[in-house]
Enzyme design. Sequence first.
Site, PDB file in Angstrom:
ATOM      1  CD  GLU A  93      -2.595  -1.016   2.670  1.00 23.71           C
ATOM      2  OE1 GLU A  93      -3.289  -1.987   2.938  1.00 23.71           O
ATOM      3  OE2 GLU A  93      -2.463  -0.043   3.424  1.00 23.71           O
ATOM      4  CB  CYS A 113       5.097  -5.348   9.591  1.00 24.07           C
ATOM      5  SG  CYS A 113       6.222  -4.579  10.770  1.00 24.07           S
ATOM      6  CB  CYS A 117       2.680  -2.159  16.598  1.00 27.94           C
ATOM      7  SG  CYS A 117       4.440  -1.922  16.293  1.00 27.94           S
ATOM      8  CB  CYS A 120      -0.087  -1.557  13.387  1.00 28.03           C
ATOM      9  SG  CYS A 120       0.460  -1.545  11.677  1.00 28.03           S
ATOM     10  CD  GLU A 164      11.210  -0.395  12.016  1.00 34.41           C
ATOM     11  OE1 GLU A 164      10.248  -0.017  12.703  1.00 34.41           O
ATOM     12  OE2 GLU A 164      12.170   0.355  11.713  1.00 34.41           O
ATOM     13  CB  SER A 195       8.246   6.229  10.927  1.00 38.21           C
ATOM     14  OG  SER A 195       7.597   5.693  12.032  1.00 38.21           O
ATOM     15  CB  SER A 218       6.256   4.082  16.286  1.00 44.40           C
ATOM     16  OG  SER A 218       6.161   4.450  14.950  1.00 44.40           O
ATOM     17  CG  LEU A 219       7.513   6.668  23.068  1.00 45.06           C
ATOM     18  CD1 LEU A 219       8.893   6.022  23.093  1.00 45.06           C
ATOM     19  CD2 LEU A 219       7.569   8.022  23.763  1.00 45.06           C
ATOM     20  CG  ASN A 294      -8.072   5.016  11.965  1.00 44.64           C
ATOM     21  OD1 ASN A 294      -9.298   5.060  12.050  1.00 44.64           O
ATOM     22  ND2 ASN A 294      -7.445   4.975  10.801  1.00 44.64           N
ATOM     23  CB  CYS A 337      -0.079   1.472   7.777  1.00 40.32           C
ATOM     24  SG  CYS A 337       0.491   0.874   9.346  1.00 40.32           S
TER      25      CYS A 337
END
Length: 344
Positions: A93, A113, A117, A120, A164, A195, A218-219, A294, A337
């Site tokens: 994407e 990935c 996370c 995500c 990543e 990122s 990305s904390l 989101n 994403c």
Amino acid sequence: MTTIKDIRELSYPELVDYCLSINEPDYRATQIFEWIYQKSTSSFDEMRNLSETLKNQLNKDFVFKPLDIEKKEVSEDGTTKFLFNLDDGQRVETVLIPAKTRTTVCVSTQAGCKFGCKFCASGIGGWTRNLATAEILAQILHVKEESLKHKKPLSHVVFMGVGEPLDNFDYLMKAIRMINNKKALNIGARRITVSTCGVIPKIHDLGKQGLQIELAISLHGFDNDSRNVLMPVNKKYPFNELMKACREYIKSTKRQITFEYILIKDVTCSNEAVQSLKKAFQGMICKMNLIPYNPVKEFDHQTPTRQEIYQFKDQLEKFGVHATVRMPRGRDISGACGQLRLRQ
Ligand code: SF4
């Protein structure tokens, strides 16, 4: 069996070497780069100032074709999301994000990935492979063309799509140098953002590249425990070590870091979180992007209210962190994403 290389794998010096190796003058490399990166050609046959002999040789030695689009969705806010099919059946994407003062492309760097996370969608199906430099650049070239159709030339590149970026370090670095190269895409380093979810050794490596690019972390957690819940990478690279690596990066590059922080009701958006972040950021010059969650159906949590979001921001600003609330773009087209790919 030798696979034929995509010509976009070649840096400018590599293309010069190739031209010399087939007894062509070095300025041919400049002409070819112009056709690929500035005139957005999609085949060697369209490169009008090259001889037929050279075009035939290029067709023999390299692959050069646009990405195959499976789907394109345009959001009410103008965000356009593309789903591309790669040659081996993988899909990636890419998102075009127009705004008043800039036009940004959000690029994927991996098919899937491995970092998982929790909020995500990209990590849900797991990781398949790294994208090649040419596949990374082809996404940008496609979106560049699309942005011109809307008379909003592409100005910024963010590596925040699927994957990543720092886990595909070498291909990413090569792509960044091409994006930045005046003969190629000619986008300033400060308009390129990488990122990472916090892969510490690669943050150190990035700091040694001498690039003036922007780094976003990305904390998404305010201490070790909260980050463990949301970001499995934290088990390998814990919160305190990540903050230490960030301080070292800032010291060695003299660049500021932006921290991306997702606001999830009662999870990361709380008074406890503010107090912990105050400690973690003490003495650090940094920016923070606050992103209201989101929702994805696999992670059953809620977005905080508008009041809660702005209270959180105000508290951060009180202790000197420059915080901005970023509303997610393209919610109506599965803007987070990995969501378009998963929905197929
Ligand atoms: S946020 Fe980034 S690193 Fe984490 S799972 Fe999604 S794509 Fe991977």
